[in-house]
Design an enzyme around this catalytic site. Structure first.
Site, PDB file in Angstrom:
ATOM      1  N   ASN A   1      12.673  -3.558  16.331  1.00 32.86           N
ATOM      2  CA  ASN A   1      12.520  -3.171  14.987  1.00 32.86           C
ATOM      3  C   ASN A   1      13.742  -2.095  14.833  1.00 32.86           C
ATOM      4  O   ASN A   1      13.372  -0.985  15.218  1.00 32.86           O
ATOM      5  CB  ASN A   1      11.034  -2.503  14.830  1.00 32.86           C
ATOM      6  N   TRP A   2      14.851  -2.318  14.192  1.00 34.63           N
ATOM      7  CA  TRP A   2      15.787  -1.676  14.061  1.00 34.63           C
ATOM      8  C   TRP A   2      15.637  -0.615  12.781  1.00 34.63           C
ATOM      9  O   TRP A   2      16.543   0.288  12.701  1.00 34.63           O
ATOM     10  CB  TRP A   2      17.190  -2.473  13.645  1.00 34.63           C
ATOM     11  N   LYS A   3      14.564  -0.686  12.138  1.00 35.21           N
ATOM     12  CA  LYS A   3      14.362   0.252  11.129  1.00 35.21           C
ATOM     13  C   LYS A   3      15.583   0.423  10.100  1.00 35.21           C
ATOM     14  O   LYS A   3      16.216  -0.337  10.090  1.00 35.21           O
ATOM     15  CB  LYS A   3      13.658   1.594  11.762  1.00 35.21           C
TER      16      LYS A   3
ATOM     17  N   HIS B   1       3.558  -2.301   9.402  1.00 31.84           N
ATOM     18  CA  HIS B   1       4.044  -1.312  10.578  1.00 31.84           C
ATOM     19  C   HIS B   1       3.300   0.001   9.881  1.00 31.84           C
ATOM     20  O   HIS B   1       3.159   0.447   8.881  1.00 31.84           O
ATOM     21  CB  HIS B   1       5.560  -1.177  10.588  1.00 31.84           C
TER      22      HIS B   1
ATOM     23  N   GLU C   1       4.654   3.046   9.742  1.00 32.40           N
ATOM     24  CA  GLU C   1       5.531   3.585   8.908  1.00 32.40           C
ATOM     25  C   GLU C   1       5.122   3.128   7.419  1.00 32.40           C
ATOM     26  O   GLU C   1       5.182   3.794   6.187  1.00 32.40           O
ATOM     27  CB  GLU C   1       6.939   3.649   9.019  1.00 32.40           C
TER      28      GLU C   1
ATOM     29  N   GLU D   1       0.029  -0.762  18.162  1.00 28.83           N
ATOM     30  CA  GLU D   1       0.934   0.434  18.100  1.00 28.83           C
ATOM     31  C   GLU D   1       0.547   1.733  17.722  1.00 28.83           C
ATOM     32  O   GLU D   1      -0.048   1.926  16.669  1.00 28.83           O
ATOM     33  CB  GLU D   1       2.052   0.359  17.101  1.00 28.83           C
TER      34      GLU D   1
ATOM     35  N   GLY E   1       8.417   6.620  18.265  1.00 28.01           N
ATOM     36  CA  GLY E   1       9.070   7.537  18.000  1.00 28.01           C
ATOM     37  C   GLY E   1       8.812   8.804  18.725  1.00 28.01           C
ATOM     38  O   GLY E   1       9.831   9.614  18.586  1.00 28.01           O
TER      39      GLY E   1
ATOM     40  N   GLY F   1      11.330  -0.095  19.004  1.00 28.17           N
ATOM     41  CA  GLY F   1      11.866   0.882  18.136  1.00 28.17           C
ATOM     42  C   GLY F   1      13.425   1.441  18.675  1.00 28.17           C
ATOM     43  O   GLY F   1      14.216   0.523  18.667  1.00 28.17           O
ATOM     44  N   GLY F   2      13.013   2.595  19.057  1.00 27.47           N
ATOM     45  CA  GLY F   2      14.410   3.287  19.415  1.00 27.47           C
ATOM     46  C   GLY F   2      15.409   2.724  20.443  1.00 27.47           C
ATOM     47  O   GLY F   2      16.483   2.481  20.396  1.00 27.47           O
TER      48      GLY F   2
HETATM   49  C1  PEP Z   1       8.027   1.207  16.295  1.00 31.53           C
HETATM   50  O1  PEP Z   1       8.539   1.737  15.381  1.00 31.53           O
HETATM   51  O2  PEP Z   1       7.545  -0.111  16.151  1.00 31.53           O
HETATM   52  C2  PEP Z   1       8.094   1.608  17.708  1.00 31.53           C
HETATM   53  C3  PEP Z   1       7.529   1.286  18.565  1.00 31.53           C
HETATM   54  O3  PEP Z   1       9.080   2.564  17.768  1.00 31.53           O
HETATM   55  P1  PEP Z   1       9.646   3.422  19.095  1.00 31.53           P
HETATM   56  O4  PEP Z   1       9.707   2.302  20.285  1.00 31.53           O
HETATM   57  O5  PEP Z   1      10.841   4.022  18.870  1.00 31.53           O
HETATM   58  O6  PEP Z   1       8.268   4.180  19.558  1.00 31.53           O
END
Ligand code: PEP
Length: 252
Positions: free
Chosen positions: A9-11, A95, A97, A167, A173, A234-235
């Protein structure tokens, strides 16, 4: 046997050149992981360019959100048909967010899920508790409520086309990863909910990803749990080596 699935997930990161370079870098090496499904979910505006960069590889394309409406006067929105039209196979829905910042409810997620399924997209539906909910001992209840609301009216035939991402919000994050045991417990509960609603055959087929600070060095211990079938990243999905390091942890 469930095939592990690692999605990035590149956000709201990268520019066009960076997105294409990252996608091409992953696509070039995707064949090194024949037992794992891999996908990247770039921002909407780069879907087309990323789709072109990964064409002919085993890397799948996904979006990070979509509109529940099929078309019309919905300024700024993107429909499921538009996503399939640019080559998307997957769409992330609900998600944390989007739930927290854009106030998406389980009912909103459900409408999007039904629209995604109607368009033959594979939805990746996110669920997970806040830190305060975990500390209050409400994790099981919160996840069950999100599952019930988000998947309302989904038939057995539709359910087998879905992916769930557990999640925990406190792990996203933050660098605070759930322990493999904490994650496995919720994954087991989720599979139990699917079994109760549908049956054990369907519960056995559904892939449940874990998401929350997954990195190459913690991937294997999480992914070796019996009910953890992949990761939503994510990251660490923004670097070729990190993303593929996680894929390596899923490779049998
Ligand atoms: C996400 O945003 O779905 C996620 C899992 O982020 P991260 O891996 O950065 O915690």
């Amino acid at each position: 046997m469930r095939r592990p699935f690692i999605a990035g997930n590149w956000k709201m990161h990268l520019d066009r050149g960076g997105a294409v370079a990252l996608a091409a870098g992953i696509a070039r090496r995707a064949a090194e992981f024949p037992s794992v499904d891999l996908a990247v979910c770039p921002p909407f505006v780069y879907l087309d360019a990323v789709g072109a960069a990964i064409a002919g590889s085993s890397l799948g394309l996904g979006a990070q959100n979509m509109c529940a409406e099929p078309q019309g006067a919905f300024t700024g929105e993107i429909s499921a048909a538009m996503l399939t039209n640019v080559g998307c196979k997957y769409v992330i829905l609900g998600h944390s967010e989007r739930r927290a910042i854009y106030k998406e409810s389980n009912a909103d997620v459900n409408r999007k899920l039904l629209a995604a399924l109607a368009a033959q997209l594979t939805p990746i539906v996110c669920v997970g508790e806040l830190l305060s909910e975990r500390e209050a001992g409400r994790t099981k209840e919160v996840v069950a409520e999100q599952f019930a609301g988000s998947f309302a009216g989904v038939s057995a035939e539709q359910m087998v086309r879905c992916v769930i991402a557990y999640e925990p919000v406190w792990a996203i994050g933050t660098g605070k990863v759930a322990t493999p045991e904490q994650a496995e417990e919720v994954h087991r509960d989720l599979r139990g909910l699917i079994e109760v609603r549908y049956n054990s055959g369907i519960a056995d087929q559904i892939r449940i990803q874990y998401g929350g600070s997954v990195k190459p060095d913690n991937a294997k211990s999480l992914l070796s749990q019996p009910n953890i079938d992949g990761a939503l990243v994510g990251g660490a999905s923004l670097k070729v080596d990190d993303f593929l390091g996680i894929a390596a942890g899923a490779q049998s």
